[in-house]
Design a protein around this motif. Structure first.
Motif, PDB file in Angstrom:
ATOM      1  N   ARG A 113      22.119  23.876  43.595  1.00 46.61           N
ATOM      2  CA  ARG A 113      22.439  24.503  42.315  1.00 46.61           C
ATOM      3  C   ARG A 113      23.006  25.901  42.562  1.00 46.61           C
ATOM      4  O   ARG A 113      22.317  26.793  43.046  1.00 46.61           O
ATOM      5  CB  ARG A 113      21.192  24.579  41.440  1.00 46.61           C
ATOM      6  N   ILE A 114      24.286  26.075  42.225  1.00 47.58           N
ATOM      7  CA  ILE A 114      24.981  27.342  42.431  1.00 47.58           C
ATOM      8  C   ILE A 114      25.348  27.925  41.078  1.00 47.58           C
ATOM      9  O   ILE A 114      26.021  27.281  40.275  1.00 47.58           O
ATOM     10  CB  ILE A 114      26.260  27.152  43.269  1.00 47.58           C
ATOM     11  N   GLY A 115      24.904  29.133  40.820  1.00 44.43           N
ATOM     12  CA  GLY A 115      25.318  29.837  39.617  1.00 44.43           C
ATOM     13  C   GLY A 115      26.521  30.707  39.942  1.00 44.43           C
ATOM     14  O   GLY A 115      26.576  31.336  40.993  1.00 44.43           O
ATOM     15  N   ALA A 116      27.519  30.736  39.061  1.00 41.60           N
ATOM     16  CA  ALA A 116      28.733  31.497  39.343  1.00 41.60           C
ATOM     17  C   ALA A 116      29.288  32.109  38.071  1.00 41.60           C
ATOM     18  O   ALA A 116      29.270  31.484  37.010  1.00 41.60           O
ATOM     19  CB  ALA A 116      29.795  30.605  39.998  1.00 41.60           C
ATOM     20  N   ILE A 146      27.099  31.369  34.705  1.00 45.65           N
ATOM     21  CA  ILE A 146      25.976  32.258  34.432  1.00 45.65           C
ATOM     22  C   ILE A 146      26.438  33.599  33.888  1.00 45.65           C
ATOM     23  O   ILE A 146      27.567  34.033  34.128  1.00 45.65           O
ATOM     24  CB  ILE A 146      25.121  32.504  35.702  1.00 45.65           C
ATOM     25  N   ASN A 147      25.580  34.230  33.141  1.00 41.42           N
ATOM     26  CA  ASN A 147      25.721  35.639  32.789  1.00 41.42           C
ATOM     27  C   ASN A 147      25.335  36.448  34.019  1.00 41.42           C
ATOM     28  O   ASN A 147      24.232  36.272  34.556  1.00 41.42           O
ATOM     29  CB  ASN A 147      24.788  35.959  31.619  1.00 41.42           C
ATOM     30  N   PRO A 148      26.206  37.306  34.544  1.00 36.07           N
ATOM     31  CA  PRO A 148      25.883  38.007  35.796  1.00 36.07           C
ATOM     32  C   PRO A 148      24.607  38.829  35.739  1.00 36.07           C
ATOM     33  O   PRO A 148      23.952  39.022  36.764  1.00 36.07           O
ATOM     34  CB  PRO A 148      27.113  38.895  36.035  1.00 36.07           C
ATOM     35  N   THR A 149      24.228  39.288  34.562  1.00 40.61           N
ATOM     36  CA  THR A 149      23.019  40.095  34.466  1.00 40.61           C
ATOM     37  C   THR A 149      21.748  39.267  34.600  1.00 40.61           C
ATOM     38  O   THR A 149      20.662  39.819  34.762  1.00 40.61           O
ATOM     39  CB  THR A 149      22.981  40.864  33.128  1.00 40.61           C
ATOM     40  N   MET A 154      17.366  34.121  37.334  1.00 40.06           N
ATOM     41  CA  MET A 154      17.469  32.671  37.518  1.00 40.06           C
ATOM     42  C   MET A 154      17.120  32.269  38.948  1.00 40.06           C
ATOM     43  O   MET A 154      16.537  31.214  39.178  1.00 40.06           O
ATOM     44  CB  MET A 154      18.866  32.202  37.144  1.00 40.06           C
ATOM     45  N   LEU A 155      17.457  33.106  39.914  1.00 41.33           N
ATOM     46  CA  LEU A 155      17.066  32.831  41.297  1.00 41.33           C
ATOM     47  C   LEU A 155      15.558  32.966  41.458  1.00 41.33           C
ATOM     48  O   LEU A 155      14.914  32.133  42.105  1.00 41.33           O
ATOM     49  CB  LEU A 155      17.792  33.792  42.244  1.00 41.33           C
ATOM     50  N   ASP A 156      14.990  33.997  40.878  1.00 38.26           N
ATOM     51  CA  ASP A 156      13.536  34.194  40.950  1.00 38.26           C
ATOM     52  C   ASP A 156      12.785  33.047  40.294  1.00 38.26           C
ATOM     53  O   ASP A 156      11.717  32.637  40.763  1.00 38.26           O
ATOM     54  CB  ASP A 156      13.142  35.510  40.271  1.00 38.26           C
ATOM     55  N   GLY A 157      13.347  32.514  39.204  1.00 39.67           N
ATOM     56  CA  GLY A 157      12.673  31.456  38.475  1.00 39.67           C
ATOM     57  C   GLY A 157      12.873  30.071  39.042  1.00 39.67           C
ATOM     58  O   GLY A 157      12.305  29.107  38.536  1.00 39.67           O
ATOM     59  N   GLY A 158      13.698  29.952  40.100  1.00 42.79           N
ATOM     60  CA  GLY A 158      13.914  28.649  40.713  1.00 42.79           C
ATOM     61  C   GLY A 158      15.008  27.824  40.062  1.00 42.79           C
ATOM     62  O   GLY A 158      15.218  26.671  40.431  1.00 42.79           O
ATOM     63  N   ALA A 159      15.743  28.389  39.091  1.00 38.43           N
ATOM     64  CA  ALA A 159      16.801  27.640  38.429  1.00 38.43           C
ATOM     65  C   ALA A 159      18.035  27.483  39.311  1.00 38.43           C
ATOM     66  O   ALA A 159      18.841  26.579  39.100  1.00 38.43           O
ATOM     67  CB  ALA A 159      17.192  28.318  37.121  1.00 38.43           C
ATOM     68  N   LEU A 160      18.202  28.374  40.293  1.00 39.20           N
ATOM     69  CA  LEU A 160      19.372  28.359  41.172  1.00 39.20           C
ATOM     70  C   LEU A 160      18.944  28.452  42.622  1.00 39.20           C
ATOM     71  O   LEU A 160      17.911  29.064  42.948  1.00 39.20           O
ATOM     72  CB  LEU A 160      20.298  29.538  40.852  1.00 39.20           C
ATOM     73  N   ARG A 210      46.298  43.305  22.948  1.00 35.15           N
ATOM     74  CA  ARG A 210      45.819  42.739  24.210  1.00 35.15           C
ATOM     75  C   ARG A 210      44.348  42.338  24.097  1.00 35.15           C
ATOM     76  O   ARG A 210      43.620  42.803  23.228  1.00 35.15           O
ATOM     77  CB  ARG A 210      46.000  43.726  25.372  1.00 35.15           C
ATOM     78  N   ALA A 211      43.961  41.477  24.999  1.00 40.38           N
ATOM     79  CA  ALA A 211      42.562  41.075  25.142  1.00 40.38           C
ATOM     80  C   ALA A 211      42.061  41.623  26.467  1.00 40.38           C
ATOM     81  O   ALA A 211      42.785  41.618  27.466  1.00 40.38           O
ATOM     82  CB  ALA A 211      42.434  39.555  25.118  1.00 40.38           C
ATOM     83  N   HIS A 212      40.827  42.089  26.481  1.00 42.07           N
ATOM     84  CA  HIS A 212      40.248  42.664  27.686  1.00 42.07           C
ATOM     85  C   HIS A 212      39.008  41.856  28.070  1.00 42.07           C
ATOM     86  O   HIS A 212      38.192  41.523  27.222  1.00 42.07           O
ATOM     87  CB  HIS A 212      39.850  44.123  27.440  1.00 42.07           C
ATOM     88  N   VAL A 213      38.909  41.529  29.361  1.00 39.01           N
ATOM     89  CA  VAL A 213      37.746  40.808  29.862  1.00 39.01           C
ATOM     90  C   VAL A 213      36.729  41.819  30.380  1.00 39.01           C
ATOM     91  O   VAL A 213      37.046  42.666  31.213  1.00 39.01           O
ATOM     92  CB  VAL A 213      38.140  39.836  30.997  1.00 39.01           C
ATOM     93  N   ALA A 214      35.521  41.738  29.880  1.00 40.79           N
ATOM     94  CA  ALA A 214      34.456  42.654  30.305  1.00 40.79           C
ATOM     95  C   ALA A 214      33.165  41.883  30.426  1.00 40.79           C
ATOM     96  O   ALA A 214      32.817  41.097  29.550  1.00 40.79           O
ATOM     97  CB  ALA A 214      34.289  43.802  29.305  1.00 40.79           C
ATOM     98  N   PHE A 215      32.460  42.098  31.530  1.00 37.98           N
ATOM     99  CA  PHE A 215      31.154  41.472  31.689  1.00 37.98           C
ATOM    100  C   PHE A 215      30.128  42.225  30.857  1.00 37.98           C
ATOM    101  O   PHE A 215      30.326  43.390  30.490  1.00 37.98           O
ATOM    102  CB  PHE A 215      30.735  41.477  33.160  1.00 37.98           C
ATOM    103  N   GLU A 216      29.016  41.563  30.578  1.00 46.27           N
ATOM    104  CA  GLU A 216      27.976  42.166  29.751  1.00 46.27           C
ATOM    105  C   GLU A 216      27.506  43.486  30.374  1.00 46.27           C
ATOM    106  O   GLU A 216      27.285  43.581  31.574  1.00 46.27           O
ATOM    107  CB  GLU A 216      26.784  41.220  29.623  1.00 46.27           C
TER     108      GLU A 216
END
Length: 285
Positions: A113-116, A146-149, A154-160, A210-216
């Protein structure tokens, strides 16, 4: 003859380890990850009644409700939050010990399981999948957006098993390694007035919507009509876009794509194998 009363568990002594059912801890892990009895049952290969029964036995064994119903599914109690990290780590350690050095890519049927984040989806994940499945044709790669934050959580919880994220976060239980720099560019359609030049200045850019891409967690730039949390589907599907450097004066963060993995899996042969493939792909560009 009077019956002897059943002994009561002394406060704070916890359950008797000799009487613990390891399958219940696996059920706890599934419930922690899925936050749904139905989804946890599918993960375990159990019916919903059987999974509900496992939760009831867990509550009795650990002396806490563990999960309560909330608006977004099962929500962990305070005691559950305390238990989740140690219990999931213990299960990972046990799996690693049992696997030992017997992991063979050519014969494994394991699901990885890889989160990306989507910055890794388009060009990076397909190369990883091609190389991994060439060596392990019977394995399965489950790639989760995944949401990068939330990568560390998710790694700690065993989901990934692994995560590719531009936000590494700080955790004593998760390791990280930088893979490559995530560059920001200005992308325009073919035939756009800006596409004829090799650069663009800020005033010219401001002349177009324009549209801007921004992570949370990233601030929205000024004078931007549309803010996206991920790349637009149309942009990903469009293979013939013109790209230009971001003009001077338009601030944007410096981001590094990070490979993240649980410290508990650092020495696990399967994890080392897949991390090696990811590092090879990153080095080859």
């Amino acid at each position: 003859m009077a019956q002897r009363p059943s002994p009561k568990r002394a406060q704070g002594t916890g359950p008797n380890l000799a009487s613990m059912d390891l399958n219940l801890l696996v059920a706890f892990e599934a419930l922690w990850v899925e936050r749904s009895v139905t989804a946890a049952g599918r993960r375990l290969g159990l019916s919903q009644p059987a999974t509900s029964g496992a939760l009831a036995r867990l509550r009795e064994m650990l002396g806490d409700r563990l999960f309560i119903r909330g608006k977004r599914g099962l929500e962990p109690t305070e005691r559950c939050l305390e238990l989740a990290g140690p219990l999931t780590k213990a299960l990972v350690d046990l799996r690693n010990v049992l696997a030992g050095s017997s992991f063979e890519p050519a014969t494994t049927t394991r699901t990885f399981r890889i989160g990306a984040v989507d910055a890794a989806m388009a060009g990076f994940i397909p190369k990883i999948a091609n190389q991994a499945l060439e060596q392990a044709p019977r394995a399965q790669l489950q790639v989760i957006a995944i949401n990068p934050t939330r990568a560390v959580e998710m790694l700690d919880g065993g989901a990934l098993d692994l995560a590719l994220s531009v936000v590494a976060g700080s955790s004593a239980t998760v390791r990280s390694r930088s893979l490559f720099r995530v560059e920001f560019v200005v992308a325009v359609r073919p035939g756009h007035p800006l596409a004829s030049g090799r650069t663009v200045d800020l005033s010219a850019l401001h002349g177009f919507p324009r549209a801007h891409v921004a992570f949370e967690g990233m601030p929205a730039p000024p004078r931007c009509q549309v803010l996206l949390g991920q790349y637009a589907e149309a942009l990903r599907a469009e293979r013939r876009v013109a790209t230009l450097p971001v003009p001077a004066g338009l601030s944007h963060p410096s981001l590094q794509m990070q490979l993240l993995w649980p410290d508990a899996q650092d020495a696990a042969p399967a994890s080392k194998w897949l991390r090696g493939i990811i590092l090879d792909v990153a080095r080859s560009g």
